[in-house]
Design a protein around this motif. Sequence first.
Motif, PDB file in Angstrom:
ATOM      1  N   ALA A 198       0.807  -1.226   0.000  1.00 48.16           N
ATOM      2  CA  ALA A 198       0.000   0.000   0.000  1.00 48.16           C
ATOM      3  C   ALA A 198       0.840   1.276   0.000  1.00 48.16           C
ATOM      4  O   ALA A 198       0.391   2.319   0.462  1.00 48.16           O
ATOM      5  N   TRP A 199       2.074   1.182  -0.509  1.00 47.28           N
ATOM      6  CA  TRP A 199       2.890   2.391  -0.646  1.00 47.28           C
ATOM      7  C   TRP A 199       2.440   3.134  -1.908  1.00 47.28           C
ATOM      8  O   TRP A 199       2.182   2.507  -2.936  1.00 47.28           O
ATOM      9  N   PRO A 200       2.373   4.449  -1.851  1.00 46.67           N
ATOM     10  CA  PRO A 200       2.028   5.213  -3.053  1.00 46.67           C
ATOM     11  C   PRO A 200       3.057   4.994  -4.168  1.00 46.67           C
ATOM     12  O   PRO A 200       4.255   4.808  -3.895  1.00 46.67           O
ATOM     13  N   LEU A 201       2.602   4.993  -5.403  1.00 44.29           N
ATOM     14  CA  LEU A 201       3.484   4.850  -6.562  1.00 44.29           C
ATOM     15  C   LEU A 201       3.585   6.195  -7.260  1.00 44.29           C
ATOM     16  O   LEU A 201       2.585   6.768  -7.691  1.00 44.29           O
ATOM     17  N   LEU A 202       4.823   6.712  -7.384  1.00 40.26           N
ATOM     18  CA  LEU A 202       5.083   7.993  -8.048  1.00 40.26           C
ATOM     19  C   LEU A 202       5.818   7.706  -9.357  1.00 40.26           C
ATOM     20  O   LEU A 202       6.820   6.987  -9.357  1.00 40.26           O
ATOM     21  N   ALA A 203       5.306   8.233 -10.453  1.00 38.03           N
ATOM     22  CA  ALA A 203       5.912   7.982 -11.758  1.00 38.03           C
ATOM     23  C   ALA A 203       6.468   9.269 -12.349  1.00 38.03           C
ATOM     24  O   ALA A 203       5.785  10.296 -12.390  1.00 38.03           O
ATOM     25  N   LEU A 204       7.721   9.199 -12.810  1.00 33.71           N
ATOM     26  CA  LEU A 204       8.335  10.341 -13.499  1.00 33.71           C
ATOM     27  C   LEU A 204       7.975  10.253 -14.971  1.00 33.71           C
ATOM     28  O   LEU A 204       8.257   9.253 -15.636  1.00 33.71           O
ATOM     29  N   VAL A 205       7.333  11.292 -15.491  1.00 39.61           N
ATOM     30  CA  VAL A 205       6.947  11.314 -16.903  1.00 39.61           C
ATOM     31  C   VAL A 205       7.434  12.615 -17.531  1.00 39.61           C
ATOM     32  O   VAL A 205       7.725  13.587 -16.835  1.00 39.61           O
ATOM     33  N   ALA A 237      12.386   1.712 -14.478  1.00 41.36           N
ATOM     34  CA  ALA A 237      13.163   1.361 -13.284  1.00 41.36           C
ATOM     35  C   ALA A 237      12.335   1.765 -12.068  1.00 41.36           C
ATOM     36  O   ALA A 237      11.828   2.882 -12.003  1.00 41.36           O
ATOM     37  N   LEU A 238      12.186   0.860 -11.114  1.00 43.77           N
ATOM     38  CA  LEU A 238      11.360   1.123  -9.941  1.00 43.77           C
ATOM     39  C   LEU A 238      12.161   0.895  -8.667  1.00 43.77           C
ATOM     40  O   LEU A 238      12.835  -0.129  -8.530  1.00 43.77           O
ATOM     41  N   PHE A 250       7.051   4.129  -3.787  1.00 40.67           N
ATOM     42  CA  PHE A 250       7.747   3.572  -4.938  1.00 40.67           C
ATOM     43  C   PHE A 250       7.890   4.685  -5.972  1.00 40.67           C
ATOM     44  O   PHE A 250       6.941   5.432  -6.236  1.00 40.67           O
ATOM     45  N   LEU A 251       9.088   4.772  -6.567  1.00 43.78           N
ATOM     46  CA  LEU A 251       9.336   5.763  -7.614  1.00 43.78           C
ATOM     47  C   LEU A 251       9.714   5.017  -8.881  1.00 43.78           C
ATOM     48  O   LEU A 251      10.585   4.132  -8.862  1.00 43.78           O
ATOM     49  N   THR A 272       4.873  -1.394 -20.423  1.00 43.03           N
ATOM     50  CA  THR A 272       5.727  -0.408 -19.759  1.00 43.03           C
ATOM     51  C   THR A 272       4.909   0.798 -19.297  1.00 43.03           C
ATOM     52  O   THR A 272       5.047   1.278 -18.171  1.00 43.03           O
ATOM     53  N   LEU A 273       4.034   1.283 -20.173  1.00 42.83           N
ATOM     54  CA  LEU A 273       3.242   2.467 -19.853  1.00 42.83           C
ATOM     55  C   LEU A 273       2.218   2.190 -18.756  1.00 42.83           C
ATOM     56  O   LEU A 273       1.735   3.125 -18.104  1.00 42.83           O
ATOM     57  N   GLU A 274       1.903   0.910 -18.538  1.00 41.44           N
ATOM     58  CA  GLU A 274       0.969   0.572 -17.470  1.00 41.44           C
ATOM     59  C   GLU A 274       1.497   1.012 -16.110  1.00 41.44           C
ATOM     60  O   GLU A 274       0.723   1.298 -15.198  1.00 41.44           O
ATOM     61  N   GLU A 275       2.820   1.047 -15.977  1.00 46.27           N
ATOM     62  CA  GLU A 275       3.394   1.488 -14.704  1.00 46.27           C
ATOM     63  C   GLU A 275       2.952   2.914 -14.394  1.00 46.27           C
ATOM     64  O   GLU A 275       2.647   3.252 -13.251  1.00 46.27           O
ATOM     65  N   ALA A 276       2.916   3.748 -15.422  1.00 45.07           N
ATOM     66  CA  ALA A 276       2.477   5.131 -15.220  1.00 45.07           C
ATOM     67  C   ALA A 276       0.971   5.194 -14.981  1.00 45.07           C
ATOM     68  O   ALA A 276       0.490   5.988 -14.167  1.00 45.07           O
ATOM     69  N   SER A 277       0.224   4.347 -15.672  1.00 46.28           N
ATOM     70  CA  SER A 277      -1.237   4.384 -15.523  1.00 46.28           C
ATOM     71  C   SER A 277      -1.683   3.919 -14.148  1.00 46.28           C
ATOM     72  O   SER A 277      -2.770   4.277 -13.685  1.00 46.28           O
TER      73      SER A 277
END
Length: 296
Positions: A198-205, A237-238, A250-251, A272-277
């Motif tokens: 349940a850690w928030p996921l932050l994505a660099l785009v 990369a995560l 998670f970043l 790959t893009l699913e990580e951002a979604s």
Amino acid sequence: MAKETGHGEEAVLVGTAGDGREETAGAALEELKELAVSAGARVAAVLLRRSQRPDPAFFLGPGKIEELRQLVWEHQADLVIFDDELTPVQAGNLEELLATKIVDRTGLILDIFAQRAQTREAKLQVEKAQLEYLFPRLSGKGKALSRLGGGIGTRGPGETKLETDRRKLRQRMAIVNSRLKKVRAQRHLQRIPREKKAWPLLALVGYTSAGKSTLFRALTGTEVEVSERLFSTLDPALRRVVLPNRQEVFLVDTVGFIRKLPHQLVEAFRATLEEASHADLLLHVVNLAAPHVDEE
């Protein structure tokens, strides 16, 4: 014009003056030059056409074709790169008329992705995009493709030669699609333990080469590749990061965007893009020094 940095084939670029504004056309041409150099070309000359309805047979009108022919002859160019997507008929006609290799924007970007792909997943995704791009073009330029040597527009992941036999290509597409289904299933399984935390996921785009990987390395201490080359990151990369307030997150670093990104790549890189979604927060990284920062 002076030749641009590069180490391989001599290229003439053909750009389009989009909305007619010089600054917009200039930005598009600079991006096309970066793409060409990233693919390994040496930019010998540039031809700019006005934004108008393309000729169905040659894309360019008679006057621009003659200008292009002179540039190809003058610089002994190995290929001509267009900043637009050409139909199979247009590409085949131009190749025959100019007696040189023709690569459009989509083919150029796919070639760069093929060179950058390192992991099994990235190679499968790039190959899927290349096969989908190539298949409808074989009827128009299959013979021309089979005559080409190596170099830009002819290589798959790992410097393999692109298949030009329609039957074999169809079989390969089935194999790649089957393997990609397994990759997507594996990604889903890998997300389950993360979601349990349940850690928030932050994505660099952001735009390619905007500095996402530099920021990712600074925040995580991870030795990911940092490069000015376009599309140096193809695999997400995560890493776990602890924020100043002790919150664990998670970043993830994602593949960069670009103008007119080929739809084949968007579909192929769905895993790959699913990580951002699935991210809880998208961090949009922008290079404020970029000449057209508003577009990024």
